[in-house]
Design an enzyme around this catalytic site. Structure first.
Site, PDB file in Angstrom:
ATOM      1  N   ARG A  39       0.793  -1.225   0.000  1.00 26.46           N
ATOM      2  CA  ARG A  39       0.000   0.000   0.000  1.00 26.46           C
ATOM      3  C   ARG A  39       0.829   1.280   0.000  1.00 26.46           C
ATOM      4  O   ARG A  39       0.612   2.159  -0.817  1.00 26.46           O
ATOM      5  CB  ARG A  39      -0.926   0.001   1.219  1.00 26.46           C
ATOM      6  CG  ARG A  39      -2.027   1.035   1.161  1.00 26.46           C
ATOM      7  CD  ARG A  39      -2.818   1.082   2.448  1.00 26.46           C
ATOM      8  NE  ARG A  39      -3.245  -0.241   2.893  1.00 26.46           N
ATOM      9  CZ  ARG A  39      -3.815  -0.456   4.060  1.00 26.46           C
ATOM     10  NH1 ARG A  39      -4.018   0.545   4.894  1.00 26.46           N
ATOM     11  NH2 ARG A  39      -4.178  -1.672   4.406  1.00 26.46           N
ATOM     12  N   HIS A  85      -7.497  -4.866  -7.772  1.00 29.15           N
ATOM     13  CA  HIS A  85      -7.374  -4.082  -6.526  1.00 29.15           C
ATOM     14  C   HIS A  85      -8.716  -4.065  -5.793  1.00 29.15           C
ATOM     15  O   HIS A  85      -9.488  -3.095  -5.898  1.00 29.15           O
ATOM     16  CB  HIS A  85      -6.934  -2.665  -6.865  1.00 29.15           C
ATOM     17  CG  HIS A  85      -6.375  -1.897  -5.698  1.00 29.15           C
ATOM     18  ND1 HIS A  85      -5.147  -2.158  -5.144  1.00 29.15           N
ATOM     19  CD2 HIS A  85      -6.887  -0.869  -4.980  1.00 29.15           C
ATOM     20  CE1 HIS A  85      -4.918  -1.327  -4.151  1.00 29.15           C
ATOM     21  NE2 HIS A  85      -5.956  -0.536  -4.026  1.00 29.15           N
ATOM     22  N   TYR A 129     -18.142  11.519 -14.467  1.00 33.36           N
ATOM     23  CA  TYR A 129     -18.078  12.702 -15.317  1.00 33.36           C
ATOM     24  C   TYR A 129     -16.736  12.846 -16.035  1.00 33.36           C
ATOM     25  O   TYR A 129     -16.667  13.468 -17.091  1.00 33.36           O
ATOM     26  CB  TYR A 129     -18.335  13.974 -14.497  1.00 33.36           C
ATOM     27  CG  TYR A 129     -19.697  14.017 -13.853  1.00 33.36           C
ATOM     28  CD1 TYR A 129     -20.858  13.953 -14.621  1.00 33.36           C
ATOM     29  CD2 TYR A 129     -19.830  14.133 -12.479  1.00 33.36           C
ATOM     30  CE1 TYR A 129     -22.111  13.989 -14.028  1.00 33.36           C
ATOM     31  CE2 TYR A 129     -21.080  14.181 -11.885  1.00 33.36           C
ATOM     32  CZ  TYR A 129     -22.219  14.103 -12.661  1.00 33.36           C
ATOM     33  OH  TYR A 129     -23.451  14.140 -12.081  1.00 33.36           O
TER      34      TYR A 129
END
Length: 768
Positions: A39, A85, A129
């Protein structure tokens, strides 16, 4: 304490008892390992964290290379989550957004379409968007994926394969840097210029024993996406790259614009990393319109001084940043007569336009172990990684070339014996074994011949085969040379690095020019003042010297602690019950027209702490700091001064002890006398007392019986001391010559002798 055991039930009636400590330790280590490697920390090979690597690989698999039509970011995030993931979609999207932001990465890896946020902290639009595709420079990470250059590992559910590393052609760990917090370690790697890093890689390949000093000549410092200016000294920068940890001072860049009628304005065009126009505007607002701090009733002296300073210099400030200018902060002075350097220094010293940027070169090495590395180690490990990548790529390409040559040799044989081949195929029930037997072909060649189209038997095709065969044999020779010659391999790697640097390199953005840290000096007129301190800690300053103590008034229940004849350029030091020392400039003390202001209102005092004593003196004046348990030392006044409002730790207080009133050491002081509550009196030579410039505990100056403690300490000159007390119901003064004190003089740490005085409630005072 008995070991605690935990009973684990595996669901099939099998139970196992394990030690809770061992179980917790293993579970925590597994978690820490997952955070570090899965991570938070980047790999030295490709410079990517796992989530970034998975995003790039998923986009590559989706065909979103540079130049193609972008797709909705939600599609990319969905592919990343579903295949590689399995975490939160927002976390993956935020990582993707950052990789597309020009104000976050020096070399963005994703070409984002739509609202991807701003440097002022505005967030990106929702993933439904925005659209995205890979940036051209991403090919440096992805182009060689299909050539067995890196290992592939199963994904989280074993249904897909993902690369353990991307075959980076340049060290992106330095190009874009990284930032992350793991368990027990953190990383903060700044960005660097591509051309400089490429040249450093080439230098490392040519000379594996290259020193950090030599690398520093090639990479003089970070190259931030925001530009700005690094003002840290070169020696400090070199030390940071040598150790892998440190902090650089970065300041904004600006220019003065001349206006009509002699007016001018300051325009800031570049800001340090992690500083935005919005942040600077908020800081200016806080300086010019400060808020009372929590727990305080009014603005402190520093806030008032800073407010007065800024309002006296600054008229207006506005943000004119836009499409044409990513950063344009305009500052207008109160008047054109203001000194320009003073104006700039005030802004730099009070805002984040000049700030520190941390560097902590922590990453996961090619051995899979995370640790702090210096610049040379990072470059050397990356060169080793790149060398192995090119070797793997070369072996893959050689195998394919050899296979192609083998196929072409079979086709060449067919063209030489075309009639026999056709006849064999026509007359055989199983043509492949027949061809293999008659013409001594391999199964691979026979299969290829049977799949050939008739038009490939034309004469023109035969010429093409001969030409391709010649080209492949030349390529085979070149590839074998790379595998067999270390020098040829190095030349090939250097050639590729130079080509990439030429294609993607750009000019350095961050100026590296040494400069002094900005500091605004509030000019103070050097005047004589008398500092008045009350026992309850109220302080004030009256102009001039020669103030009569009897003329001073205090709040009800309060009284005089001390008066000090000082100058406005001096400092007043307070010592806390915790041993910390706090400094307040005399110039910031309130006027003596009223009762003054609490000393604690001008500092940041720790909770459950009180100011017990106050000191004022010249920088070179000496003071004895003594605890009532007999432990103490001598120090200079300047050593106690601290510019930090929270003070600094100075006296190491023993548990249960208290600090006595500090004693000034004058030129006439030859001895120090200690009087205990049990009337034991000891005089020791000044030379026996340890001097500590950095503070501490000191040494035992007087030995004490249990339950005894020091009640008074006095400086003794060659003239002796003065004692005041009650004699026959009258307050009298008594001078005691040094000769009469001879029996009390002893070595340090002795218990002394009982003081023989006819006075009751005696107070010992020094004689000048």
């Amino acid at each position: 304490m008995e070991d605690t055991e935990l009973e684990l039930d595996f669901g099939n009636n099998d139970q196992e008892r394990v030690d809770l400590g061992s179980y917790a330790s293993k579970a925590y280590l597994d978690y820490a390992f997952s955070v570090v490697k899965g991570r938070a920390l980047p790999d030295v090979g490709d410079g990517q964290k796992p989530v970034q690597r998975r995003i790039l690989y998923a986009m590559d698999r989706m065909g979103l290379r540079a130049g193609v039509k972008p797709v909705k970011s939600a599609r990319v995030v969905g592919d990343v989550l579903g295949k590689y993931h399995p975490h939160g979609d927002q976390a993956a999207y935020e990582a993707m957004v950052r990789m597309a932001q020009e104000f976050s990465l020096r070399y963005p890896l994703i070409d984002g379409q739509g609202n991807f946020g701003s440097r002022d902290g505005d967030g990106a639009a929702a993933m439904r968007y925005t659209e995205a595709r890979l940036a051209p420079i991403a090919e440096l990470l992805l182009d060689e994926l299909g050539e067995k250059t890196v290992d592939f590992i199963p994904n989280y559910d074993g249904q897909e394969l993902e690369p353990a590393m991307l075959p980076a052609r340049l060290p992106f760990i330095l190009l874009n840097g990284a930032s992350g917090i793991a368990v027990g370690m953190a990383t903060e790697i700044p960005s660097h210029n591509l051309v400089e890093v490429a040249n450093a890689c080439i230098a490392t390949i040519k000379n594996p024993k290259i020193t950090t000093d030599e690398l520093f000549e090639i990479i003089p410092g970070p190259d931030y996406h925001s530009g700005a200016q690094i003002i840290t000294h070169q020696d400090q920068l070199k030390q940071i790259y040598e150790t892998g940890k440190g902090s650089v001072k970065v300041r904004a860049r600006w220019e003065f614009e001349e206006l009509a009628r002699g007016q001018w304005q300051l325009v800031v065009t570049e800001l340090p990393p992690n500083t935005s126009c919005q942040k600077v505007l908020e800081e200016i607002e806080e300086l010019t319109n400060p808020k009372v701090k929590q727990g305080k009733k009014s603005l402190n002296a520093e806030q008032q001084n800073t407010k007065s300073l800024m309002l006296g210099l600054l008229d207006t400030v506005r943000d004119e940043s836009g499409r044409e200018d990513s950063v344009r902060l305009v500052f207008e002075p109160k008047t054109s007569r203001i000194d320009r350097d003073e104006f700039v220094n005030a802004l730099l010293s009070h805002t984040s336009m000049e700030s520190n940027s941390s560097i902590n070169l922590v990453c996961i090495g090619i051995n899979g172990k995370p640790r702090q590395r210096n610049l040379k180690e990072i470059l050397s490990e990356w060169v080793e990684f790149r060398t192995q990548t090119v070797l793997s790529r070369t072996k893959y390409r050689l195998d394919r070339v050899i296979d192609r040559i083998h196929v072409l040799e079979g086709r060449e044989l067919v063209l030489l014996n075309i009639d026999e081949v056709i006849s064999t195929i026509r007359n055989s029930d199983e043509p492949k074994p027949a061809l293999m037997q008659k013409f001594e072909l391999s199964e691979r060649q026979a299969e290829d011949i049977l799949e050939m189209k008739l038009r490939q038997l034309a004469k023109l095709e035969a010429i093409k085969i001969e030409q391709e065969l010649a080209d492949k044999r030349a390529e085979q020779k070149k590839l074998e040379s790379l595998l067999n010659s270390n020098s040829s391999l190095k030349k090939q790697i250097i050639k590729e690095i130079e080509a990439d640097a030429k294609k993607y390199g750009d000019e350095r953005r961050t100026l590296i020019k040494e400069a002094e840290k900005a500091a605004i000096e509030i000019k103070v007129v050097d005047e004589p003042v008398t500092i008045i301190v009350s026992n309850k800690g109220w302080v004030r300053a009256r102009q001039g010297h020669g103030v009569e103590a009897s003329s001073l008034n205090f709040k009800s229940g309060d009284s005089l602690y001390a008066t000090y004849e000082a100058r406005t350029v001096d400092n007043l030091v307070g010592i806390g019950s915790n041993g910390r020392v706090y400094t307040v400039p005399v110039s910031s003390l309130p006027s003596a027209r009223g009762d003054g202001q609490p000393f604690t209102a001008m500092i940041d005092l720790e909770s459950k702490t009180q100011i017990t004593h106050y000191i004022n003196g010249k920088d070179d004046s000496e003071w004895l700091l003594l605890q009532n348990n007999g432990v103490g030392f001598i120090t200079h006044f300047k050593d106690m001064v601290s510019r930090i409002k929270a003070g600094k730790s100075f006296v190491s207080m023993d548990e249960g002890s208290e600090l006595l009133r500090p004693v000034p050491i004058t030129n006439n002081t030859k001895f120090i006398g200690f009087l205990s509550k049990n009337d034991r009196f000891l005089i020791i030579s000044l030379d026996e007392i340890k001097k500590l410039s950095s503070g501490g505990r000191g040494t035992i100056l007087m030995g004490l019986d249990p339950k005894d403690s020091i009640s008074q300490v006095v400086a003794v000159s060659e003239s002796g001391i003065q004692a005041t007390g009650i004699y026959r119901n009258k307050e009298v003064e008594q001078l005691i010559a040094l000769g009469d004190l001879h029996e009390y003089i002893g070595k340090r740490a002795r218990k002394g002798k009982t003081l023989k005085l006819k006075l009751k409630q005696a107070t010992l005072l020094p004689l000048d």
